[in-house]
Design a protein around this motif. Structure first.
Motif, PDB file in Angstrom:
ATOM      1  N   PRO A  39      28.507  -0.038  22.534  1.00 24.53           N
ATOM      2  CA  PRO A  39      28.735  -1.349  22.135  1.00 24.53           C
ATOM      3  C   PRO A  39      28.359  -2.176  20.707  1.00 24.53           C
ATOM      4  CG  PRO A  39      28.178  -0.897  24.699  1.00 24.53           C
ATOM      5  CD  PRO A  39      27.615   0.534  23.401  1.00 24.53           C
ATOM      6  N   MET A  40      26.723  -2.422  20.664  1.00 25.35           N
ATOM      7  CA  MET A  40      25.506  -2.563  19.799  1.00 25.35           C
ATOM      8  C   MET A  40      26.257  -2.383  18.440  1.00 25.35           C
ATOM      9  SD  MET A  40      23.927  -4.669  18.780  1.00 25.35           S
ATOM     10  CE  MET A  40      23.755  -4.459  16.955  1.00 25.35           C
ATOM     11  N   ALA A  99      29.813   5.291  11.024  1.00 26.69           N
ATOM     12  CA  ALA A  99      28.084   6.207  12.182  1.00 26.69           C
ATOM     13  C   ALA A  99      29.172   5.710  13.297  1.00 26.69           C
ATOM     14  CB  ALA A  99      27.162   5.175  11.717  1.00 26.69           C
ATOM     15  N   LEU A 100      29.948   4.538  13.712  1.00 20.68           N
ATOM     16  CA  LEU A 100      30.482   3.969  14.590  1.00 20.68           C
ATOM     17  C   LEU A 100      31.608   5.263  15.289  1.00 20.68           C
ATOM     18  CD1 LEU A 100      30.577   2.775  16.986  1.00 20.68           C
ATOM     19  CD2 LEU A 100      32.256   1.282  15.855  1.00 20.68           C
ATOM     20  N   ALA A 101      32.587   5.754  14.169  1.00 16.03           N
ATOM     21  CA  ALA A 101      32.740   7.168  14.522  1.00 16.03           C
ATOM     22  C   ALA A 101      32.055   8.838  14.821  1.00 16.03           C
ATOM     23  CB  ALA A 101      34.022   7.834  12.932  1.00 16.03           C
ATOM     24  N   VAL A 102      31.985   8.524  14.127  1.00  9.86           N
ATOM     25  CA  VAL A 102      30.616   9.985  14.733  1.00  9.86           C
ATOM     26  C   VAL A 102      30.300   9.868  16.220  1.00  9.86           C
ATOM     27  CG1 VAL A 102      28.334  11.163  14.668  1.00  9.86           C
ATOM     28  CG2 VAL A 102      30.385  10.785  12.658  1.00  9.86           C
ATOM     29  N   ALA A 103      29.505   8.624  16.325  1.00 10.86           N
ATOM     30  CA  ALA A 103      28.885   8.203  17.337  1.00 10.86           C
ATOM     31  C   ALA A 103      29.878   8.191  18.746  1.00 10.86           C
ATOM     32  CB  ALA A 103      28.572   6.530  17.891  1.00 10.86           C
ATOM     33  N   LEU A 104      31.542   8.286  18.560  1.00  7.24           N
ATOM     34  CA  LEU A 104      31.859   7.949  19.632  1.00  7.24           C
ATOM     35  C   LEU A 104      32.555   9.437  20.074  1.00  7.24           C
ATOM     36  CD1 LEU A 104      34.999   4.818  18.819  1.00  7.24           C
ATOM     37  CD2 LEU A 104      32.984   4.632  20.305  1.00  7.24           C
ATOM     38  N   ARG A 105      32.327  10.535  18.983  1.00  5.38           N
ATOM     39  CA  ARG A 105      32.105  12.067  19.674  1.00  5.38           C
ATOM     40  C   ARG A 105      31.406  12.132  20.616  1.00  5.38           C
ATOM     41  NH1 ARG A 105      32.616  12.953  13.302  1.00  5.38           N
ATOM     42  NH2 ARG A 105      34.337  12.225  13.191  1.00  5.38           N
ATOM     43  N   THR A 106      30.533  11.128  20.893  1.00  7.25           N
ATOM     44  CA  THR A 106      29.119  11.858  21.363  1.00  7.25           C
ATOM     45  C   THR A 106      29.473  11.244  23.177  1.00  7.25           C
ATOM     46  OG1 THR A 106      27.561   9.973  21.452  1.00  7.25           O
ATOM     47  CG2 THR A 106      27.039  11.511  19.942  1.00  7.25           C
ATOM     48  N   THR A 107      30.613  10.725  22.771  1.00  2.00           N
ATOM     49  CA  THR A 107      31.142   9.580  24.418  1.00  2.00           C
ATOM     50  C   THR A 107      32.657  10.496  25.028  1.00  2.00           C
ATOM     51  OG1 THR A 107      30.688   8.002  25.763  1.00  2.00           O
ATOM     52  CG2 THR A 107      32.356   7.608  23.552  1.00  2.00           C
ATOM     53  N   ASP A 108      32.737   9.616  26.307  1.00  3.14           N
ATOM     54  CA  ASP A 108      33.677  10.462  26.700  1.00  3.14           C
ATOM     55  C   ASP A 108      35.329   9.634  26.236  1.00  3.14           C
ATOM     56  OD1 ASP A 108      35.630   8.389  28.748  1.00  3.14           O
ATOM     57  OD2 ASP A 108      32.915   8.145  29.080  1.00  3.14           O
ATOM     58  N   ALA A 109      36.083  10.490  25.869  1.00  2.00           N
ATOM     59  CA  ALA A 109      37.053  10.381  25.118  1.00  2.00           C
ATOM     60  C   ALA A 109      38.379   8.947  25.702  1.00  2.00           C
ATOM     61  CB  ALA A 109      38.572  11.486  25.709  1.00  2.00           C
ATOM     62  N   ASP A 110      37.621   8.695  27.071  1.00  2.00           N
ATOM     63  CA  ASP A 110      38.302   7.582  27.617  1.00  2.00           C
ATOM     64  C   ASP A 110      38.045   6.242  26.618  1.00  2.00           C
ATOM     65  OD1 ASP A 110      40.494   8.376  29.066  1.00  2.00           O
ATOM     66  OD2 ASP A 110      39.077   8.266  31.075  1.00  2.00           O
ATOM     67  N   ALA A 145      35.290   5.915  24.124  1.00  2.00           N
ATOM     68  CA  ALA A 145      35.476   6.249  23.203  1.00  2.00           C
ATOM     69  C   ALA A 145      37.039   5.201  22.746  1.00  2.00           C
ATOM     70  CB  ALA A 145      35.717   7.947  22.674  1.00  2.00           C
ATOM     71  N   ALA A 146      38.117   5.976  23.568  1.00  2.00           N
ATOM     72  CA  ALA A 146      39.374   5.365  23.447  1.00  2.00           C
ATOM     73  C   ALA A 146      39.379   3.796  23.404  1.00  2.00           C
ATOM     74  CB  ALA A 146      40.097   5.786  23.436  1.00  2.00           C
ATOM     75  N   VAL A 147      38.690   2.740  24.189  1.00  2.00           N
ATOM     76  CA  VAL A 147      38.121   2.031  24.483  1.00  2.00           C
ATOM     77  C   VAL A 147      37.937   0.574  23.252  1.00  2.00           C
ATOM     78  CG1 VAL A 147      37.316  -0.114  25.919  1.00  2.00           C
ATOM     79  CG2 VAL A 147      38.584   1.430  27.308  1.00  2.00           C
ATOM     80  N   PHE A 148      36.393   1.814  23.012  1.00  2.00           N
ATOM     81  CA  PHE A 148      35.575   1.181  21.550  1.00  2.00           C
ATOM     82  C   PHE A 148      36.640   1.015  20.371  1.00  2.00           C
ATOM     83  CE2 PHE A 148      32.148   2.623  24.805  1.00  2.00           C
ATOM     84  CZ  PHE A 148      31.994   1.085  25.088  1.00  2.00           C
ATOM     85  N   ALA A 149      37.149   2.425  20.649  1.00  2.00           N
ATOM     86  CA  ALA A 149      37.793   2.489  18.834  1.00  2.00           C
ATOM     87  C   ALA A 149      38.917   1.121  19.042  1.00  2.00           C
ATOM     88  CB  ALA A 149      39.121   3.500  19.023  1.00  2.00           C
ATOM     89  N   GLY A 191      44.705   9.571  25.653  1.00  2.00           N
ATOM     90  CA  GLY A 191      45.502   8.621  25.842  1.00  2.00           C
ATOM     91  C   GLY A 191      47.150   7.824  25.545  1.00  2.00           C
ATOM     92  N   ILE A 192      46.371   7.042  26.141  1.00  2.00           N
ATOM     93  CA  ILE A 192      47.304   5.512  25.382  1.00  2.00           C
ATOM     94  C   ILE A 192      47.184   5.257  23.891  1.00  2.00           C
ATOM     95  CG2 ILE A 192      48.110   3.030  25.780  1.00  2.00           C
ATOM     96  CD1 ILE A 192      48.296   3.766  28.563  1.00  2.00           C
ATOM     97  N   VAL A 193      45.462   4.983  23.809  1.00  2.00           N
ATOM     98  CA  VAL A 193      45.473   4.685  22.227  1.00  2.00           C
ATOM     99  C   VAL A 193      45.376   5.207  20.953  1.00  2.00           C
ATOM    100  CG1 VAL A 193      43.089   3.325  21.076  1.00  2.00           C
ATOM    101  CG2 VAL A 193      43.641   2.650  23.550  1.00  2.00           C
TER     102      VAL A 193
END
Length: 165
Positions: free
Chosen positions: A25-26, A46-57, A59-63, A92-94
């Motif tokens: 989130p930060m 950096a954020l794109a790489v970080a999103l790969r470390t979390t679950d897809a749902d 990551a999709a919300v954060f993206a 998913g939808i995103v």
């Protein structure tokens, strides 16, 4: 009592993927806050790489939140390009929204390219001299309305200045 004001001057630019992964989130907030900074590409990567470390749902919300927060800025295009290469992790939808918009942008790009080629072909066929600057201007145009006007005018003009009048 004073209000807390957050902005690029007091929000860290998160350019390290490991740091971004520790607090996604930060990292999202950093990307949105620094959307107009010259280092935005590093922050978004950096954020794109970080999103790969979390679950897809998640990551999709954060993206999606990141894209919305970037608004109509050049950073948004960088983000969309990054996300188009990271979709295997998202679903998913995103993710489908990113795919669909990418296809639509690609289709419009192809239509614009074909219309630009049509302008050039008609001018060439009619023997109207087309210098490199004009060829570049026509070839790089992505405004479909302008290209339609140029195609129509290409049938009757005598010089390459005329289609742009």
């Amino acid at each position: 009592m004073f209000p807390l004001v957050l902005g690029p001057h007091n929000v860290p630019a998160v350019t390290d993927a490991a740091q971004a992964a520790e607090d996604i989130p930060m990292a999202v907030f950093s990307a949105i806050t620094h959307g107009n900074d010259q280092d935005i590409a590093a922050i978004l990567e950096a954020l794109a790489v970080a999103l790969r470390t979390t679950d897809a749902d998640a990551a999709a919300v954060f993206a999606e939140f990141t894209e919305a927060g970037l608004g109509d800025t050049p950073a948004r295009k960088i983000w969309r390009d990054l996300m188009s290469t990271s979709l295997s992790h998202l679903h998913g939808i995103v993710a489908e929204s990113f795919r669909k918009e990418g296809r639509e942008e690609g289709r419009e790009e192809g239509v614009a390219r074909e219309r630009a080629l049509s302008v050039l072909r008609v001018l060439d066929h009619r023997g109207v001299a087309v210098d490199e600057a004009v060829r570049e201007r026509i070839g790089s145009c992505r405004d479909l309305r302008a290209l339609d006007v140029w195609v129509d005018r290409a049938f009757t003009v005598k010089t390459t200045d005329e289609p742009f009048a």
